[in-house]
Design an enzyme around this catalytic site. Structure first.
Site, PDB file in Angstrom:
ATOM      1  N   GLU A 103       0.848  -1.197   0.000  1.00  0.00           N
ATOM      2  CA  GLU A 103       0.000   0.000   0.000  1.00  0.00           C
ATOM      3  C   GLU A 103       0.887   1.252   0.000  1.00  0.00           C
ATOM      4  O   GLU A 103       2.029   1.222   0.479  1.00  0.00           O
ATOM      5  CB  GLU A 103      -0.910  -0.072   1.243  1.00  0.00           C
ATOM      6  CG  GLU A 103      -1.859   1.057   1.468  1.00  0.00           C
ATOM      7  CD  GLU A 103      -2.866   1.341   0.356  1.00  0.00           C
ATOM      8  OE1 GLU A 103      -2.427   1.585  -0.795  1.00  0.00           O
ATOM      9  OE2 GLU A 103      -4.075   1.385   0.636  1.00  0.00           O
ATOM     10  N   ASP A 107      -3.585   5.797   6.251  1.00  0.00           N
ATOM     11  CA  ASP A 107      -3.977   7.068   6.862  1.00  0.00           C
ATOM     12  C   ASP A 107      -4.866   6.725   8.062  1.00  0.00           C
ATOM     13  O   ASP A 107      -4.370   6.473   9.156  1.00  0.00           O
ATOM     14  CB  ASP A 107      -4.687   7.903   5.790  1.00  0.00           C
ATOM     15  CG  ASP A 107      -4.905   9.341   6.214  1.00  0.00           C
ATOM     16  OD1 ASP A 107      -5.435   9.560   7.308  1.00  0.00           O
ATOM     17  OD2 ASP A 107      -4.561  10.256   5.446  1.00  0.00           O
ATOM     18  N   LYS A 135       0.535   7.262   8.778  1.00  0.00           N
ATOM     19  CA  LYS A 135       0.331   8.467   9.590  1.00  0.00           C
ATOM     20  C   LYS A 135      -0.215   8.000  10.937  1.00  0.00           C
ATOM     21  O   LYS A 135      -1.437   7.931  11.112  1.00  0.00           O
ATOM     22  CB  LYS A 135      -0.696   9.384   8.924  1.00  0.00           C
ATOM     23  CG  LYS A 135      -0.241  10.001   7.597  1.00  0.00           C
ATOM     24  CD  LYS A 135      -1.369  10.856   7.008  1.00  0.00           C
ATOM     25  CE  LYS A 135      -0.945  11.583   5.742  1.00  0.00           C
ATOM     26  NZ  LYS A 135      -2.087  12.261   5.085  1.00  0.00           N
TER      27      LYS A 135
END
Ligand code: XMP
Ligand code: MG
Length: 178
Positions: A103, A107, A135
């Site tokens: 990927e 997020d 993240k």
């Protein structure tokens, strides 16, 4: 040194250089080569964002391995979560395979938390995630990558396969919103 770039209405500044990216990908590939030796893993790269990362990573995978590409389409279904993801192009049999999902970025984790159960339903031997970026402060779903090249702050990034409204995927390094 790369310059800032303007894409549509936004300005992005250089964030991670091509050299840093290459070096982290080499480290990741070395770990994968060790962890999956003799297991003939199947890499499943999620389009569109991961295609550059997947190509660079897979080039450095020296063990016997296969790769395939899927595009995920999400739509509102009638499940309890209200979200269903269908994988377009998933023709391989995953049963008893060692699967590595590739990927571009995790997020909130929503995309992969919807996709992974689809893979699990085919009873693979194992499933791990190799992601270019994550993240951590944006994560809302229980998704853990075994391999992460960079953990970044919770700001929009661009380049190295990632786009802003279809622009910027071809930038060779990673940029971040100014
Ligand atoms: P979730 O929240 O499902 O998000 O983990 C994953 C998908 O969202 C897109 N995404 C980004 N794309 N810059 C991008 O170009 C970003 O900073 C960014 N954050 C999320 C991306 O398509 C990813 O697959
Ligand atoms: Mg994407």
């Amino acid at each position: 040194m790369a310059q800032e770039v303007t894409v549509l209405d936004k300005v992005f500044v250089p964030y991670i250089t091509r050299a840093e990216i290459s070096s982290r990908i080499s480290e990741m590939a070395a770990r994968i080569n060790e962890d999956y030796a003799g297991k003939n893993p199947l890499f499943i790269a999620i389009l569109n964002g991961s295609f550059i990362f997947a190509a660079d990573l897979f080039r450095e995978v020296t063990i016997d391995a296969a790769i395939t590409f899927v595009k995920l389409a999400s739509y509102k279904g009638t499940t309890s979560t209200g979200n269903v993801v269908t994988a377009i192009g998933m023709e391989e049999r995953l049963t008893d395979r060692h699967v590595v999902i590739v990927e571009d970025i995790i997020d909130t984790g929503k995309t992969l938390s919807a996709f992974i159960p689809e893979i699990e339903s085919q009873k693979p031997a194992s499933i791990n995630i190799a992601t270019f970026l994550s993240k951590p402060s944006a994560l809302k779903y229980d998704v853990k990558a075994a391999y992460t090249a960079f953990e970044i702050e919770n700001k929009f990034v661009l380049g190295y396969g990632l786009d802003y409204d279809g622009h910027g995927r071809n930038l060779p390094e990673l940029y971040i919103l100014k």
